[in-house]
Scaffold this motif. Structure first.
Motif, PDB file in Angstrom:
ATOM      1  N   UNK A 169       0.832  -1.190   0.000  1.00 51.09           N
ATOM      2  CA  UNK A 169       0.000   0.000   0.000  1.00 51.09           C
ATOM      3  C   UNK A 169       0.875   1.251   0.000  1.00 51.09           C
ATOM      4  N   UNK A 170       0.750   2.066  -1.017  1.00 52.50           N
ATOM      5  CA  UNK A 170       1.597   3.255  -1.158  1.00 52.50           C
ATOM      6  C   UNK A 170       1.407   4.209   0.012  1.00 52.50           C
ATOM      7  N   UNK A 171       0.177   4.451   0.400  1.00 57.62           N
ATOM      8  CA  UNK A 171      -0.081   5.389   1.484  1.00 57.62           C
ATOM      9  C   UNK A 171       0.559   4.929   2.795  1.00 57.62           C
ATOM     10  N   UNK A 172       0.474   3.645   3.064  1.00 59.50           N
ATOM     11  CA  UNK A 172       1.091   3.113   4.286  1.00 59.50           C
ATOM     12  C   UNK A 172       2.599   3.296   4.263  1.00 59.50           C
ATOM     13  N   UNK A 173       3.211   3.081   3.104  1.00 59.51           N
ATOM     14  CA  UNK A 173       4.661   3.243   3.003  1.00 59.51           C
ATOM     15  C   UNK A 173       5.077   4.700   3.160  1.00 59.51           C
ATOM     16  N   UNK A 196       0.792  -5.071 -18.029  1.00 58.01           N
ATOM     17  CA  UNK A 196       1.249  -3.851 -17.366  1.00 58.01           C
ATOM     18  C   UNK A 196       1.612  -2.793 -18.398  1.00 58.01           C
ATOM     19  N   UNK A 197       1.117  -1.558 -18.187  1.00 59.72           N
ATOM     20  CA  UNK A 197       1.492  -0.438 -19.046  1.00 59.72           C
ATOM     21  C   UNK A 197       1.725   0.799 -18.184  1.00 59.72           C
ATOM     22  N   UNK A 198       2.800   1.546 -18.461  1.00 58.87           N
ATOM     23  CA  UNK A 198       3.049   2.804 -17.767  1.00 58.87           C
ATOM     24  C   UNK A 198       2.046   3.855 -18.226  1.00 58.87           C
ATOM     25  N   UNK A 199       1.760   4.775 -17.304  1.00 59.37           N
ATOM     26  CA  UNK A 199       0.868   5.880 -17.603  1.00 59.37           C
ATOM     27  C   UNK A 199       1.461   7.173 -17.041  1.00 59.37           C
ATOM     28  N   UNK A 200       1.028   8.311 -17.596  1.00 59.93           N
ATOM     29  CA  UNK A 200       1.380   9.603 -17.011  1.00 59.93           C
ATOM     30  C   UNK A 200       0.779   9.675 -15.613  1.00 59.93           C
ATOM     31  N   UNK A 201       1.425  10.421 -14.736  1.00 58.76           N
ATOM     32  CA  UNK A 201       0.925  10.583 -13.372  1.00 58.76           C
ATOM     33  C   UNK A 201      -0.510  11.100 -13.401  1.00 58.76           C
ATOM     34  N   UNK A 202      -1.390  10.427 -12.672  1.00 58.50           N
ATOM     35  CA  UNK A 202      -2.790  10.836 -12.629  1.00 58.50           C
ATOM     36  C   UNK A 202      -3.639  10.272 -13.742  1.00 58.50           C
ATOM     37  N   UNK A 208      -3.559   9.664  -6.758  1.00 60.31           N
ATOM     38  CA  UNK A 208      -2.501  10.605  -6.389  1.00 60.31           C
ATOM     39  C   UNK A 208      -2.986  11.715  -5.468  1.00 60.31           C
ATOM     40  N   UNK A 209      -4.272  11.947  -5.400  1.00 55.18           N
ATOM     41  CA  UNK A 209      -4.766  12.913  -4.414  1.00 55.18           C
ATOM     42  C   UNK A 209      -4.456  12.407  -3.010  1.00 55.18           C
ATOM     43  N   UNK A 210      -4.679  11.121  -2.766  1.00 54.06           N
ATOM     44  CA  UNK A 210      -4.353  10.525  -1.476  1.00 54.06           C
ATOM     45  C   UNK A 210      -2.846  10.461  -1.258  1.00 54.06           C
ATOM     46  N   UNK A 211      -2.109  10.117  -2.291  1.00 50.29           N
ATOM     47  CA  UNK A 211      -0.655  10.001  -2.185  1.00 50.29           C
ATOM     48  C   UNK A 211      -0.036  11.353  -1.847  1.00 50.29           C
ATOM     49  N   UNK A 242       2.996  16.463 -15.475  1.00 47.57           N
ATOM     50  CA  UNK A 242       3.137  17.703 -14.708  1.00 47.57           C
ATOM     51  C   UNK A 242       1.828  18.485 -14.672  1.00 47.57           C
ATOM     52  N   UNK A 243       1.105  18.518 -15.776  1.00 50.45           N
ATOM     53  CA  UNK A 243      -0.199  19.201 -15.794  1.00 50.45           C
ATOM     54  C   UNK A 243      -1.126  18.568 -14.777  1.00 50.45           C
ATOM     55  N   UNK A 244      -1.190  17.231 -14.783  1.00 56.66           N
ATOM     56  CA  UNK A 244      -2.048  16.525 -13.824  1.00 56.66           C
ATOM     57  C   UNK A 244      -1.593  16.751 -12.396  1.00 56.66           C
ATOM     58  N   UNK A 245      -0.278  16.715 -12.187  1.00 58.06           N
ATOM     59  CA  UNK A 245       0.265  16.894 -10.842  1.00 58.06           C
ATOM     60  C   UNK A 245      -0.085  18.264 -10.293  1.00 58.06           C
ATOM     61  N   UNK A 246       0.140  19.289 -11.096  1.00 55.92           N
ATOM     62  CA  UNK A 246      -0.122  20.657 -10.619  1.00 55.92           C
ATOM     63  C   UNK A 246      -1.597  20.879 -10.344  1.00 55.92           C
ATOM     64  N   UNK A 247      -2.464  20.178 -11.054  1.00 56.10           N
ATOM     65  CA  UNK A 247      -3.903  20.317 -10.819  1.00 56.10           C
ATOM     66  C   UNK A 247      -4.297  19.704  -9.477  1.00 56.10           C
TER      67      UNK A 247
END
Length: 249
Positions: A169-173, A196-202, A208-211, A242-247
């Motif tokens: 669990x990412x949040x726990x870590x 498995x496929x990589x994706x842009x953040x968000x 990622x709101x919780x993270x 970065x657009x998603x992250x900043x939002x």
């Protein structure tokens, strides 16, 4: 918190067009870049090009060969150039907790970590999914590694994608190791028809709101996408992240 791009995702362009790569990263709005290697340039050249683009230097990845050599002079030169963080990008499975070479590796790692601290730097460990595997009666390799080395010697560069894909669990870590994780790798993914496929953040399966709510003590939020999303190029993915992250910040 500052935003950075781990330029491994743009590796195919670095060797021939480093200046333009860095210019484009700056134009996207990133504050700095993290270096996985120097792509045939000297560290001095890389630092000069990075600063000329208006980006900050803060972190460089190292490997087991660096740990084994423990070249104090080289480490001191990198620190003088502005690399405050030295991040172990990965260790072979046989050198991780539960592996036959772990005890030897741990001794060398401690010597290397002490050398990094003596020159004023900070050593971190960047996890992959295999670092979350269970060994020694149900304990995760990453937990054992961090438990065996004091926080003042070895910190963590938690990778959100690999923690989650590794079954944790990412949040726990982030709650457990937030005090020793000045850099967090923001990386997303999606499972498509079991693949498995990589994706842009968000843009993947991670919340990622919780993270980000658990990254209050993080100095650098470092975006990494190892390979582009199918149908997109690496630059588009870096900008989308970065657009998603900043939002969300």
């Amino acid at each position: 918190m500052k935003t950075a791009l781990q330029v491994y995702g743009l590796r195919e362009f670095l060797g021939s067009d480093m200046e333009n790569v860095l210019k484009r990263v700056k134009e996207m709005g990133y504050d700095g870049v993290e270096w996985p290697f120097f792509a045939g340039r000297t560290p001095e050249e890389v630092v000069a090009l990075t600063k000329a683009a208006g980006l900050e230097i803060f972190s460089v990845h190292v490997g087991y060969d660096d740990i084994d050599a423990c070249d104090r002079e080289r480490l001191a030169k990198l620190k003088a150039l502005g690399f405050d963080y030295f991040v172990i990008g990965w260790l072979p499975v046989d050198r991780l907790p539960g592996g036959p070479l772990y005890e030897e590796t741990s001794r060398k790692l401690r010597t290397f970590a002490e050398t990094v601290r003596e020159i004023g730097g900070h050593l971190l460990y960047h996890n992959h999914d295999f670092d979350l595997a269970l060994v020694d009666g149900g304990k995760r390799r990453l937990d054992l590694l961090l438990a065996d080395h004091p926080a003042e010697l070895l910190g963590s560069e938690l990778d959100t994608c690999w923690v989650a894909y590794g079954g944790a669990d990412v949040n726990s870590y982030l709650e457990t190791y937030g005090d020793r994780a000045p850099i967090v790798h923001l990386k997303d993914y999606e499972m498509v028809d079991g693949k498995f496929e990589f994706r842009a953040v968000g843009s993947g399966c991670l919340n990622f709101s919780e993270i980000l709510a658990r990254c209050g003590k993080v100095e650098w939020l470092c975006v990494e996408q190892d390979d582009p999303t199918p149908g997109k190029d690496a630059y588009a993915c870096a900008e989308e992240s970065l657009v998603n992250l900043k939002s969300m910040l």
